[in-house]
Each structure stands twice: as structure tokens, then as C-alpha cells.
Design a protein around this motif. Structure first.
Motif, PDB file in Angstrom:
ATOM      1  N   ASN A   4      58.716  31.192   4.887  1.00 57.33           N
ATOM      2  CA  ASN A   4      59.937  31.347   5.660  1.00 57.33           C
ATOM      3  C   ASN A   4      60.059  32.757   6.216  1.00 57.33           C
ATOM      4  O   ASN A   4      59.536  33.720   5.645  1.00 57.33           O
ATOM      5  CB  ASN A   4      61.151  31.033   4.780  1.00 57.33           C
ATOM      6  CG  ASN A   4      61.065  29.648   4.164  1.00 57.33           C
ATOM      7  OD1 ASN A   4      60.925  28.662   4.873  1.00 57.33           O
ATOM      8  ND2 ASN A   4      61.119  29.575   2.842  1.00 57.33           N
ATOM      9  N   VAL A   5      60.749  32.868   7.346  1.00 59.29           N
ATOM     10  CA  VAL A   5      60.953  34.164   7.988  1.00 59.29           C
ATOM     11  C   VAL A   5      61.855  35.041   7.123  1.00 59.29           C
ATOM     12  O   VAL A   5      62.855  34.575   6.572  1.00 59.29           O
ATOM     13  CB  VAL A   5      61.582  33.976   9.377  1.00 59.29           C
ATOM     14  CG1 VAL A   5      61.842  35.331  10.038  1.00 59.29           C
ATOM     15  CG2 VAL A   5      60.686  33.117  10.266  1.00 59.29           C
ATOM     16  N   ALA A   6      61.484  36.315   7.009  1.00 59.78           N
ATOM     17  CA  ALA A   6      62.306  37.292   6.274  1.00 59.78           C
ATOM     18  C   ALA A   6      62.172  38.626   6.980  1.00 59.78           C
ATOM     19  O   ALA A   6      61.502  39.537   6.504  1.00 59.78           O
ATOM     20  CB  ALA A   6      61.852  37.388   4.823  1.00 59.78           C
ATOM     21  N   SER A   7      62.818  38.743   8.142  1.00 60.47           N
ATOM     22  CA  SER A   7      62.587  39.908   8.993  1.00 60.47           C
ATOM     23  C   SER A   7      63.831  40.745   9.266  1.00 60.47           C
ATOM     24  O   SER A   7      63.788  41.652  10.099  1.00 60.47           O
ATOM     25  CB  SER A   7      61.991  39.455  10.335  1.00 60.47           C
ATOM     26  OG  SER A   7      62.873  38.566  11.002  1.00 60.47           O
ATOM     27  N   SER A   8      64.939  40.469   8.577  1.00 55.16           N
ATOM     28  CA  SER A   8      66.104  41.334   8.745  1.00 55.16           C
ATOM     29  C   SER A   8      65.838  42.677   8.068  1.00 55.16           C
ATOM     30  O   SER A   8      64.949  42.797   7.205  1.00 55.16           O
ATOM     31  CB  SER A   8      67.342  40.688   8.133  1.00 55.16           C
ATOM     32  OG  SER A   8      67.260  40.684   6.715  1.00 55.16           O
ATOM     33  N   ALA A   9      66.606  43.685   8.431  1.00 58.06           N
ATOM     34  CA  ALA A   9      66.417  45.005   7.838  1.00 58.06           C
ATOM     35  C   ALA A   9      66.562  44.956   6.320  1.00 58.06           C
ATOM     36  O   ALA A   9      65.777  45.580   5.585  1.00 58.06           O
ATOM     37  CB  ALA A   9      67.417  45.994   8.437  1.00 58.06           C
TER      38      ALA A   9
ATOM     39  N   ALA B 256      54.648  38.922  11.974  1.00 56.18           N
ATOM     40  CA  ALA B 256      55.550  38.202  12.870  1.00 56.18           C
ATOM     41  C   ALA B 256      55.456  36.700  12.599  1.00 56.18           C
ATOM     42  O   ALA B 256      54.380  36.166  12.350  1.00 56.18           O
ATOM     43  CB  ALA B 256      55.205  38.501  14.317  1.00 56.18           C
ATOM     44  N   MET B 257      56.609  36.035  12.677  1.00 55.19           N
ATOM     45  CA  MET B 257      56.688  34.613  12.324  1.00 55.19           C
ATOM     46  C   MET B 257      57.348  33.795  13.438  1.00 55.19           C
ATOM     47  O   MET B 257      58.078  32.849  13.189  1.00 55.19           O
ATOM     48  CB  MET B 257      57.490  34.455  11.030  1.00 55.19           C
ATOM     49  CG  MET B 257      56.910  35.153   9.825  1.00 55.19           C
ATOM     50  SD  MET B 257      55.623  34.198   9.008  1.00 55.19           S
ATOM     51  CE  MET B 257      56.597  32.912   8.227  1.00 55.19           C
ATOM     52  N   PHE B 258      57.062  34.145  14.703  1.00 59.60           N
ATOM     53  CA  PHE B 258      57.686  33.428  15.808  1.00 59.60           C
ATOM     54  C   PHE B 258      57.056  32.058  16.038  1.00 59.60           C
ATOM     55  O   PHE B 258      57.672  31.175  16.619  1.00 59.60           O
ATOM     56  CB  PHE B 258      57.587  34.250  17.092  1.00 59.60           C
ATOM     57  CG  PHE B 258      58.372  35.531  17.044  1.00 59.60           C
ATOM     58  CD1 PHE B 258      59.753  35.516  17.144  1.00 59.60           C
ATOM     59  CD2 PHE B 258      57.747  36.747  16.870  1.00 59.60           C
ATOM     60  CE1 PHE B 258      60.498  36.684  17.095  1.00 59.60           C
ATOM     61  CE2 PHE B 258      58.461  37.924  16.826  1.00 59.60           C
ATOM     62  CZ  PHE B 258      59.855  37.894  16.926  1.00 59.60           C
ATOM     63  N   ASN B 259      55.810  31.892  15.608  1.00 63.26           N
ATOM     64  CA  ASN B 259      55.077  30.651  15.835  1.00 63.26           C
ATOM     65  C   ASN B 259      54.324  30.301  14.562  1.00 63.26           C
ATOM     66  O   ASN B 259      53.576  31.109  14.040  1.00 63.26           O
ATOM     67  CB  ASN B 259      54.097  30.830  17.006  1.00 63.26           C
ATOM     68  CG  ASN B 259      53.435  29.542  17.421  1.00 63.26           C
ATOM     69  OD1 ASN B 259      53.376  28.579  16.671  1.00 63.26           O
ATOM     70  ND2 ASN B 259      52.905  29.525  18.640  1.00 63.26           N
ATOM     71  N   VAL B 260      54.505  29.102  14.060  1.00 64.36           N
ATOM     72  CA  VAL B 260      53.878  28.731  12.784  1.00 64.36           C
ATOM     73  C   VAL B 260      52.370  28.563  12.917  1.00 64.36           C
ATOM     74  O   VAL B 260      51.646  28.629  11.925  1.00 64.36           O
ATOM     75  CB  VAL B 260      54.499  27.429  12.223  1.00 64.36           C
ATOM     76  CG1 VAL B 260      55.962  27.620  11.909  1.00 64.36           C
ATOM     77  CG2 VAL B 260      54.305  26.261  13.191  1.00 64.36           C
ATOM     78  N   SER B 261      51.862  28.345  14.119  1.00 60.73           N
ATOM     79  CA  SER B 261      50.437  28.060  14.287  1.00 60.73           C
ATOM     80  C   SER B 261      49.649  29.228  14.859  1.00 60.73           C
ATOM     81  O   SER B 261      48.482  29.090  15.194  1.00 60.73           O
ATOM     82  CB  SER B 261      50.255  26.830  15.187  1.00 60.73           C
ATOM     83  OG  SER B 261      50.802  27.062  16.471  1.00 60.73           O
ATOM     84  N   GLY B 262      50.285  30.392  14.994  1.00 57.09           N
ATOM     85  CA  GLY B 262      49.591  31.555  15.527  1.00 57.09           C
ATOM     86  C   GLY B 262      50.572  32.512  16.159  1.00 57.09           C
ATOM     87  O   GLY B 262      51.784  32.320  16.082  1.00 57.09           O
TER      88      GLY B 262
ATOM     89  N   VAL C  39      46.761  47.679   1.310  1.00 57.24           N
ATOM     90  CA  VAL C  39      47.519  47.265   2.493  1.00 57.24           C
ATOM     91  C   VAL C  39      48.311  46.017   2.141  1.00 57.24           C
ATOM     92  O   VAL C  39      47.754  45.058   1.585  1.00 57.24           O
ATOM     93  CB  VAL C  39      46.573  46.970   3.675  1.00 57.24           C
ATOM     94  CG1 VAL C  39      47.369  46.534   4.910  1.00 57.24           C
ATOM     95  CG2 VAL C  39      45.723  48.200   3.995  1.00 57.24           C
ATOM     96  N   THR C  40      49.588  46.013   2.451  1.00 55.26           N
ATOM     97  CA  THR C  40      50.411  44.856   2.134  1.00 55.26           C
ATOM     98  C   THR C  40      51.134  44.366   3.383  1.00 55.26           C
ATOM     99  O   THR C  40      51.064  44.987   4.451  1.00 55.26           O
ATOM    100  CB  THR C  40      51.401  45.177   0.998  1.00 55.26           C
ATOM    101  OG1 THR C  40      52.021  43.964   0.568  1.00 55.26           O
ATOM    102  CG2 THR C  40      52.457  46.164   1.460  1.00 55.26           C
ATOM    103  N   LYS C  41      51.817  43.236   3.256  1.00 51.61           N
ATOM    104  CA  LYS C  41      52.514  42.613   4.383  1.00 51.61           C
ATOM    105  C   LYS C  41      53.942  42.285   4.010  1.00 51.61           C
ATOM    106  O   LYS C  41      54.221  41.918   2.865  1.00 51.61           O
ATOM    107  CB  LYS C  41      51.811  41.305   4.782  1.00 51.61           C
ATOM    108  CG  LYS C  41      50.622  41.481   5.677  1.00 51.61           C
ATOM    109  CD  LYS C  41      49.974  40.147   5.986  1.00 51.61           C
ATOM    110  CE  LYS C  41      49.350  39.518   4.753  1.00 51.61           C
ATOM    111  NZ  LYS C  41      48.286  40.300   4.145  1.00 51.61           N
ATOM    112  N   VAL C  42      54.831  42.356   5.004  1.00 52.52           N
ATOM    113  CA  VAL C  42      56.218  41.924   4.850  1.00 52.52           C
ATOM    114  C   VAL C  42      56.588  41.113   6.088  1.00 52.52           C
ATOM    115  O   VAL C  42      55.868  41.110   7.086  1.00 52.52           O
ATOM    116  CB  VAL C  42      57.175  43.119   4.687  1.00 52.52           C
ATOM    117  CG1 VAL C  42      56.886  43.890   3.407  1.00 52.52           C
ATOM    118  CG2 VAL C  42      57.090  44.056   5.906  1.00 52.52           C
ATOM    119  N   GLY C  43      57.728  40.421   6.017  1.00 51.20           N
ATOM    120  CA  GLY C  43      58.171  39.624   7.149  1.00 51.20           C
ATOM    121  C   GLY C  43      58.294  38.154   6.838  1.00 51.20           C
ATOM    122  O   GLY C  43      58.790  37.369   7.650  1.00 51.20           O
TER     123      GLY C  43
END
Length: 301
Positions: free
Chosen positions: A100-105, A131-137, A86-90
Motif C-alpha cells: 500500500n502507498v505510504a507517501s505522506s510526510a 513511487a507507487m503511482f502504478n502497480v505494474s511499473g 540502502v533502504t526504501k520508503v513510500g
């Protein structure tokens, strides 16, 4: 406590995985950046995990970056058919080790191909959108565009299943209108229990819940109740914290990380640890005490 709570495996999409998995984040260097001090030890612990029956490994190409996936490939390829990665992106890492946020297509497509290349796979078993909308959660925000982009990559055959990480209940509901969500990965442990209702809802829906920082974060949980319970159960505090999570809900999948084979074996042994009711009641005081305090900040995953 149902028999299902004590089951050794859980269905993650179409894959059956061991509820005790392995998290590869600690295989990178300090602050999850750069290479490890001992690459041979990292290879050894991964091989030991699979040899001891673990079939669920959690990673991301932004660990390092690229480092953990390359070590996983070195250690385990060609991969057993039973292994689910299982991996993660974003997110992406800056040269200064920033997150840093990386959520564009385009960024998500690039991240998927980075994971494929560095893991040496033709298709990714599960990809979590972080999701990276909030750095603390978790923080509210619209996830339609990134989830749609991942669903398109799934339709192209690059991804089997999609999950979510660091998200709110509202975002999960939105995500499930776009594509099937097979797992949710959020901060949760004995002290941080904000997702109680969410865990039960997901369990009812057959969706896996994967707590990150199951032992409290980079600073391990320290509590008198935990220490006393560990002594009572003839176990380590870490084993008790993991056993508590496994008994919390049948859909709980654990991904504790370690670079030590000895610690790996201790983690695996926690699967067989059954906490009695009085121990569970004592451990509940940890969350109550945490709620009364100033509250610990959510560390980035």
C-alpha cells in the motif's frame, strides 16, 4: 566496452560501493511477508556477503515488514565502516500482505525512524523513495511533496543520500530540482529494457542505476539464447544475466538476492565473467523476442 564498465566499485553519493551488491528482499518469508523459514541461514548468507567483500546491501523496512532489517542488524551489527545499506520508503504492508502507498510526510518520517530503529543506525546511508503511482511499473505523478519531506529529514541528519525507485525520467528530473539524487532503482534486465536511454543519461551524470529483478523477477528468465550463451561461457544462466548487466553500463549496481551461500558465491563470480561480442549480440535477441510477445507484467518490488 570501457575499462570503467569493468570497474569493481562505483561512487554512490559519498560512498564507494561494490558494483555487485546484495538484495535482502528474499530473506523475508513467502511473498516478502513474515519471517523466513530458516533465520540462521539468512544470518549466514549476510555474513558471507560481507566476508566476501560486498559493501552494498539493499533492503527496506517494509520487507516483512521489519524482518529483513532486524536480520541484517543481528547478522552484521556493529557494522563495518565500509558497508553501505540502502533502504526504501513510500510503501507499507497490510495485514493481508498487500502493498500500500505510504507517501505522506508523516508516513515517510515514521518509515525512516522504523528503518533506523530496526537496523540499529543513527543515520541511513541512502533512502530511496519508492513511487507507487502504478502497480505494474513506473507511472507519472508528482513527487515534489514526498521528496521535499525526505529532503527535510536529510537536513536533520537522519539521511545521508536520497534515491528514487520505480520512477519515470520526468520524475527523476523533478526530483533532481529538489535534492541530489544518487541512484535510480527500476525494473531492468535482459528481457525488460525500457530504461536504455535513461541508463546512459544517468551514467553520464555519475548517477547509479540499480536494476531490481535483474534475473527476470520471481519467475527467472528462461530463454534459449541465455542457456546457449551460458553453456558457451561455461557459466550458469544467472551468472550470464548478471555479467550482461555489469557490462551494460559503468553505473550499474547489482543487488541480486539469495538465501543460499552457494548461490551468493555464484553471483559474486559473475563479476569476473566477460561476455564476448557474439554472446552480447545473441543476448540482445531476448529483449527483441520479449517486445514482440504480449509482454510480461512488471512485478512489484
Amino acid at each position: 566496452m570501457t575499462d570503467a564498465t569493468h570497474a569493481a566499485t562505483f561512487k554512490l553519493g559519498t560512498r564507494s560501493v561494490t558494483r555487485m551488491g546484495y538484495g535482502a528482499m528474499q530473506l523475508a518469508g513467502p511473498h516478502v511477508f513474515g519471517p523466513p523459514k530458516d533465520r540462521a541461514a539468512a544470518v549466514a548468507v549476510l555474513r558471507a556477503a560481507v566476508e566476501r567483500g560486498i559493501t552494498h546491501i539493499d533492503t527496506s523496512d517494509f520487507y516483512g515488514p521489519h524482518v529483513t532489517n532486524q536480520i541484517i542488524r543481528e547478522a552484521l551489527a556493529p557494522y563495518p565502516d565500509t558497508l553501505t545499506i540502502v533502504t526504501k520508503v513510500g510503501a507499507k504492508r497490510g495485514d493481508d500482505a498487500s502493498w500500500n502507498v505510504a507517501s505522506s510526510a508523516a508516513e515517510l518520517e515514521s518509515a525512516v525512524h522504523d528503518n533506523l530503529r530496526n537496523l540499529g543506525r543513527d543515520v541511513l546511508d541512502v533512502v530511496n523513495y519508492r513511487a507507487m503511482f502504478n502497480v505494474s511499473g513506473p507511472g507519472e505523478g508528482d513527487i515534489e511533496a514526498p521528496l521535499t519531506a525526505l529532503a527535510e529529514l536529510q537536513a536533520k541528519g537522519l539521511i545521508r543520500h536520497i534515491g528514487l525507485s520505480n520512477v519515470t525520467a520526468r520524475q527523476i528530473a523533478q526530483g533532481r530540482t529538489i535534492t541530489d539524487i544518487v541512484c535510480v532503482q527500476n525494473l531492468y534486465n535482459l528481457a525488460h529494457r525500457h530504461d536504455e536511454a535513461l541508463i546512459d543519461q544517468l551514467a553520464g551524470d555519475g548517477v547509479a542505476y540499480v536494476p531490481f529483478f535483474p534475473l527476470g523477477g520471481f519467475t527467472p528468465l528462461q530463454a534459449d539464447a541465455l542457456s546457449r550463451t551460458a553453456e558457451q561461457c561455461d557459466a550458469t544462466p544467472m551468472q550470464v544475466a548478471l555479467a550482461w548487466l555489469l557490462q551494460r553500463a559503468p553505473n550499474m549496481l547489482l543487488i541480486p538476492g539469495t538465501s543460499s551461500v552457494a548461490h551468493l558465491e555464484q553471483n559474486i563470480a559473475s563479476v569476473d565473467l566477460r561476455l564476448p561480442d557474439d554472446a552480447l549480440a545473441a543476448l540482445d535477441t531476448i529483449a527483441a523476442a520479449n517486445a514482440q510477445g504480449s509482454g510480461a507484467s512488471h512485478e512489484r518490488h
